[in-house]
Design a protein around this motif. Structure first.
Motif, short mmCIF file in Angstrom:
data_model
loop_
_atom_site.label_atom_id
_atom_site.label_comp_id
_atom_site.label_asym_id
_atom_site.label_seq_id
_atom_site.Cartn_x
_atom_site.Cartn_y
_atom_site.Cartn_z
N LEU A 115 0.84 -1.20 0.00
CA LEU A 115 0.00 0.00 0.00
C LEU A 115 0.87 1.25 0.00
O LEU A 115 0.57 2.24 -0.69
CB LEU A 115 -0.92 0.01 1.22
CG LEU A 115 -1.81 1.25 1.40
CD1 LEU A 115 -2.73 1.43 0.20
CD2 LEU A 115 -2.61 1.16 2.69
N LEU A 116 1.97 1.22 0.73
CA LEU A 116 2.87 2.36 0.79
C LEU A 116 3.48 2.65 -0.58
O LEU A 116 3.56 3.81 -1.01
CB LEU A 116 3.97 2.08 1.82
CG LEU A 116 4.90 3.23 2.22
CD1 LEU A 116 4.10 4.46 2.65
CD2 LEU A 116 5.85 2.79 3.32
N LEU A 117 3.88 1.62 -1.29
CA LEU A 117 4.43 1.81 -2.64
C LEU A 117 3.37 2.35 -3.60
O LEU A 117 3.66 3.22 -4.43
CB LEU A 117 5.00 0.50 -3.16
CG LEU A 117 6.28 0.00 -2.48
CD1 LEU A 117 6.67 -1.37 -3.03
CD2 LEU A 117 7.43 0.99 -2.65
N ARG A 118 2.16 1.86 -3.48
CA ARG A 118 1.08 2.37 -4.34
C ARG A 118 0.79 3.83 -4.03
O ARG A 118 0.47 4.62 -4.94
CB ARG A 118 -0.18 1.51 -4.18
CG ARG A 118 -0.06 0.16 -4.87
CD ARG A 118 -1.38 -0.60 -4.92
NE ARG A 118 -1.70 -1.22 -3.65
CZ ARG A 118 -2.85 -1.11 -3.03
NH1 ARG A 118 -3.80 -0.35 -3.54
NH2 ARG A 118 -3.06 -1.72 -1.88
N ALA A 119 0.92 4.21 -2.77
CA ALA A 119 0.73 5.62 -2.40
C ALA A 119 1.80 6.49 -3.04
O ALA A 119 1.51 7.57 -3.57
CB ALA A 119 0.75 5.76 -0.88
N TYR A 120 3.06 6.05 -2.99
CA TYR A 120 4.13 6.82 -3.62
C TYR A 120 3.88 6.98 -5.11
O TYR A 120 4.16 8.05 -5.69
CB TYR A 120 5.49 6.15 -3.38
CG TYR A 120 6.13 6.56 -2.08
CD1 TYR A 120 6.85 7.75 -1.99
CD2 TYR A 120 6.01 5.78 -0.94
CE1 TYR A 120 7.43 8.14 -0.80
CE2 TYR A 120 6.58 6.16 0.25
CZ TYR A 120 7.30 7.35 0.32
OH TYR A 120 7.86 7.73 1.52
N ALA A 121 3.36 5.94 -5.75
CA ALA A 121 3.07 6.01 -7.17
C ALA A 121 1.96 7.00 -7.49
O ALA A 121 1.84 7.47 -8.62
CB ALA A 121 2.69 4.62 -7.69
N MET A 122 1.18 7.36 -6.48
CA MET A 122 0.11 8.35 -6.63
C MET A 122 0.55 9.74 -6.16
O MET A 122 -0.24 10.68 -6.19
CB MET A 122 -1.11 7.91 -5.83
CG MET A 122 -1.74 6.62 -6.31
SD MET A 122 -3.02 6.01 -5.16
CE MET A 122 -4.18 7.39 -5.17
#
Length: 219
Positions: free
Chosen positions: A10-17
């Motif tokens: 989830l943290l990596l997906r947040a960075y991608a956003m």
């Protein structure tokens, strides 16, 4: 949001956003997502080394390592009177480090850790989270080595989240949220490595690849 609701994925997906988490204080168990209206970045082709910093780098009375003491760097960044790094942050980024998406550069004086920076890598972007210094100019020296490593590894974006006066002296700039998201989208299409093959930089190489020699004696 509590740390139990946030996973490394989830943290990596947040960075991608374009999002990143922060706590209000070290003793605050909650994490809050941040997407600043103005974003700080450190252009990898525009890092500025003053004459004073040039001398500090070339003195070479230190050692720079990569991913030797990630936990020590995070702890060093949190070791200040006011910090947004709480226990959940430490645990989450430790988990990212173990799966190869969070990295640190360390600066040593013998066995003493005197400076460092850590951040997240994703695609061709590096998201610098925090840095610390226990010796004059240590954080600036570490950033010079970081920029050189990122360029060698094929990174195209170095996100610093916010622009501080400290970063501005090194070439950091502030861009709009829309401009940042455009750069982020382009960076995520690429691939980069924090440990490029055969990478063995020298103090001289760090200097020669920057916009060194420019004006001023500021440190």
């Amino acid at each position: 949001m509590t740390d139990k609701q946030i996973t490394p994925d989830l943290l990596l997906r947040a960075y991608a956003m374009g999002l990143f988490p922060m706590a209000k204080a070290a003793d605050d168990p909650e994490l809050h997502w941040v997407d600043p209206r103005k974003r700080g970045i450190l252009p990898l082709d525009g890092f500025h080394i003053s004459r004073t910093l040039r001398r500090e780098i070339l003195r070479g009375d230190y050692q720079i390592t990569a991913d030797r003491d990630f936990a020590g760097v995070v702890a060093g960044c949190a070791d200040r009177e006011t910090t947004w790094i709480n226990a959940p942050i430490m645990a989450l980024y430790g988990a990212l480090h173990r799966i190869g998406h969070a990295h640190s550069l360390e600066m040593w004086d013998g066995d003493a850790l005197i400076g460092g920076v850590y951040g997240v890598s994703l695609g061709g972007g590096f998201f610098a989270e925090s840095m610390f210094s226990r010796r004059r100019s240590a954080s600036k020296i570490v950033l010079a080595w970081l920029v050189h490593r990122l360029r060698a590894g094929g990174f195209v974006l170095c996100d610093t989240q916010f622009l501080t006066p400290h970063l501005a002296t090194l070439g950091g700039v502030e861009i709009s949220r829309a401009a940042y998201h455009a750069r982020l989208e382009a960076a995520l299409k690429g691939q980069a490595s924090f440990h490029p093959a055969g990478y063995q930089p020298s103090c001289g190489a760090i200097i020669s690849s920057s916009s060194a020699g420019g004006g001023g004696n500021s440190s």
